[in-house]
Scaffold this motif. Structure first.
Motif, PDB file in Angstrom:
ATOM      1  N   VAL A   1       0.571  -1.180   0.079  1.00  0.00           N
ATOM      2  CA  VAL A   1      -0.092  -0.187  -0.052  1.00  0.00           C
ATOM      3  C   VAL A   1       0.796   1.284  -0.121  1.00  0.00           C
ATOM      4  O   VAL A   1       0.353   2.195  -0.188  1.00  0.00           O
ATOM      5  CB  VAL A   1      -0.832  -0.169   1.224  1.00  0.00           C
ATOM      6  CG1 VAL A   1      -2.006  -1.118   1.003  1.00  0.00           C
ATOM      7  CG2 VAL A   1      -0.294  -0.029   2.437  1.00  0.00           C
TER       8      VAL A   1
ATOM      9  N   ASN B   1     -14.105 -11.534   0.664  1.00  0.00           N
ATOM     10  CA  ASN B   1     -13.499 -10.244   0.365  1.00  0.00           C
ATOM     11  C   ASN B   1     -13.168  -9.754  -0.839  1.00  0.00           C
ATOM     12  O   ASN B   1     -12.684  -8.697  -1.060  1.00  0.00           O
ATOM     13  CB  ASN B   1     -12.696  -9.865   1.437  1.00  0.00           C
ATOM     14  CG  ASN B   1     -12.306  -8.316   1.953  1.00  0.00           C
ATOM     15  OD1 ASN B   1     -13.361  -7.996   2.244  1.00  0.00           O
ATOM     16  ND2 ASN B   1     -11.277  -7.912   1.845  1.00  0.00           N
TER      17      ASN B   1
ATOM     18  N   ASN C   1     -13.890  -6.808  -2.949  1.00  0.00           N
ATOM     19  CA  ASN C   1     -13.440  -5.171  -2.645  1.00  0.00           C
ATOM     20  C   ASN C   1     -11.934  -5.233  -3.177  1.00  0.00           C
ATOM     21  O   ASN C   1     -11.557  -4.153  -3.037  1.00  0.00           O
ATOM     22  CB  ASN C   1     -13.346  -5.318  -1.357  1.00  0.00           C
ATOM     23  CG  ASN C   1     -14.852  -5.547  -0.606  1.00  0.00           C
ATOM     24  OD1 ASN C   1     -15.816  -4.979  -1.000  1.00  0.00           O
ATOM     25  ND2 ASN C   1     -14.989  -6.258   0.590  1.00  0.00           N
ATOM     26  N   GLU C   2     -11.573  -6.214  -3.701  1.00  0.00           N
ATOM     27  CA  GLU C   2     -10.158  -5.995  -4.315  1.00  0.00           C
ATOM     28  C   GLU C   2     -10.138  -5.587  -5.681  1.00  0.00           C
ATOM     29  O   GLU C   2     -10.488  -5.897  -6.650  1.00  0.00           O
ATOM     30  CB  GLU C   2      -9.438  -7.258  -4.363  1.00  0.00           C
ATOM     31  CG  GLU C   2      -9.065  -7.936  -2.940  1.00  0.00           C
ATOM     32  CD  GLU C   2      -7.982  -7.147  -2.162  1.00  0.00           C
ATOM     33  OE1 GLU C   2      -7.276  -5.988  -2.739  1.00  0.00           O
ATOM     34  OE2 GLU C   2      -7.735  -7.443  -1.209  1.00  0.00           O
TER      35      GLU C   2
ATOM     36  N   THR D   1      -4.529  -6.439  -2.023  1.00  0.00           N
ATOM     37  CA  THR D   1      -4.199  -4.966  -1.305  1.00  0.00           C
ATOM     38  C   THR D   1      -4.634  -5.081   0.081  1.00  0.00           C
ATOM     39  O   THR D   1      -4.060  -4.517   0.839  1.00  0.00           O
ATOM     40  CB  THR D   1      -4.471  -4.049  -2.212  1.00  0.00           C
ATOM     41  OG1 THR D   1      -5.881  -3.920  -2.119  1.00  0.00           O
ATOM     42  CG2 THR D   1      -3.818  -4.018  -3.818  1.00  0.00           C
ATOM     43  N   LEU D   2      -5.707  -5.664   0.494  1.00  0.00           N
ATOM     44  CA  LEU D   2      -6.251  -5.555   1.869  1.00  0.00           C
ATOM     45  C   LEU D   2      -5.951  -6.520   2.661  1.00  0.00           C
ATOM     46  O   LEU D   2      -5.945  -7.936   2.515  1.00  0.00           O
ATOM     47  CB  LEU D   2      -7.787  -5.357   1.575  1.00  0.00           C
ATOM     48  CG  LEU D   2      -8.407  -4.489   0.343  1.00  0.00           C
ATOM     49  CD1 LEU D   2      -9.582  -4.467   0.116  1.00  0.00           C
ATOM     50  CD2 LEU D   2      -8.011  -3.060   0.988  1.00  0.00           C
TER      51      LEU D   2
ATOM     52  N   SER E   1      -7.836  -7.527   4.998  1.00  0.00           N
ATOM     53  CA  SER E   1      -9.005  -8.291   5.231  1.00  0.00           C
ATOM     54  C   SER E   1      -9.238  -9.581   4.326  1.00  0.00           C
ATOM     55  O   SER E   1     -10.044 -10.378   4.742  1.00  0.00           O
ATOM     56  CB  SER E   1     -10.146  -7.307   5.069  1.00  0.00           C
ATOM     57  OG  SER E   1     -10.061  -6.889   4.218  1.00  0.00           O
ATOM     58  N   SER E   2      -8.506  -9.501   3.230  1.00  0.00           N
ATOM     59  CA  SER E   2      -8.640 -10.480   2.200  1.00  0.00           C
ATOM     60  C   SER E   2      -7.636 -11.544   2.568  1.00  0.00           C
ATOM     61  O   SER E   2      -7.335 -12.751   1.911  1.00  0.00           O
ATOM     62  CB  SER E   2      -8.041  -9.968   0.919  1.00  0.00           C
ATOM     63  OG  SER E   2      -9.208  -8.946   0.519  1.00  0.00           O
TER      64      SER E   2
ATOM     65  N   ILE F   1       0.035  -3.499   5.303  1.00  0.00           N
ATOM     66  CA  ILE F   1      -1.114  -4.145   4.542  1.00  0.00           C
ATOM     67  C   ILE F   1      -2.127  -4.309   5.668  1.00  0.00           C
ATOM     68  O   ILE F   1      -3.192  -4.055   5.376  1.00  0.00           O
ATOM     69  CB  ILE F   1      -0.732  -5.104   3.748  1.00  0.00           C
ATOM     70  CG1 ILE F   1      -0.072  -4.670   2.684  1.00  0.00           C
ATOM     71  CG2 ILE F   1      -2.054  -5.859   3.010  1.00  0.00           C
ATOM     72  CD1 ILE F   1       0.956  -5.678   1.857  1.00  0.00           C
TER      73      ILE F   1
END
Length: 204
Positions: free
Chosen positions: A74, A91, A94-95, A105-106, A108-109, A135
């Protein structure tokens, strides 16, 4: 023959350039060709991927382990290919780079990322450690089966070690496991796997 772009380059340039069937990472705008791993390295990666898959299937968790997906930093023009990348599939919607570039990039993934240490051990212990923390990857394992890491990282005398980093209040806290120790994992609290089992997966 693969033609390298002049550095530094952006992530978008890297993705457009990156050839199929070759393993490259982007480190701060520089293309890094990943060396062919040893058989021992692949034995451990394969064993861990198998054990984790059995566990998330048993628990009916919506996870998967992709073959060549990337983790994008990030804060810099970097993209890494962990030895094992556990994805939280719900998730992925949302990427922004998942559908076309198979890149996440998240935090949460990513319930878990694992690096099996080789000669470029500094990348795993320093560069990737810092960027995975930023991240927000909640759990990060460094599997140092050859005890290549510095003594300040794995102790003296150096011994084969698995370092498990847990994200607590935005910072990694480490627990280390050796020999007959059972791995403690937040992603898989019921995982019954010892360091010896992991390291003994190497074909002799």
């Amino acid at each position: 023959m693969v033609q390298f772009l002049r550095n530094p380059i952006t992530f978008n340039d890297f993705i457009q350039w990156k050839p199929d069937n070759h393993r490259y990472e982007l480190h701060d705008g520089a293309i890094v060709e990943m060396p062919q791993p040893t058989g021992e390295h692949e034995d451990i990666v394969g064993f861990l991927a198998e054990q984790l898959t059995l566990e998330y299937v048993r628990l009916r968790l919506p996870y998967s382990i992709p073959k060549t997906a990337l983790v994008k930093s990030v804060s810099s023009e970097s993209a890494y290919s962990p030895d094992i990348l556990l994805l939280n599939r719900p998730n992925l919607i949302n990427e922004p780079f998942w559908k076309k570039e198979s890149t996440v990039t998240l935090g949460s993934s990513i319930p878990l990322a694992i690096e099996v240490v080789s000669t470029n051990w500094r990348d795993d212990y320093y560069k990737k450690y810092g960027e995975y923390e930023e991240i927000g990857i909640s759990e990060y394992w460094i599997v140092d089966y050859l005890a290549l890491g510095a003594r300040k990282l794995i102790g003296s005398p150096k011994r084969p070690t698995i370092s498990v980093y847990f994200l607590i209040d935005g910072e990694y806290q480490v627990s280390q496991f050796r020999e007959s120790d059972r791995i403690q994992s937040l992603a898989f609290p019921e995982l019954n796997l010892s360091v010896e089992q992991i390291f003994n997966s190497v074909v002799s």
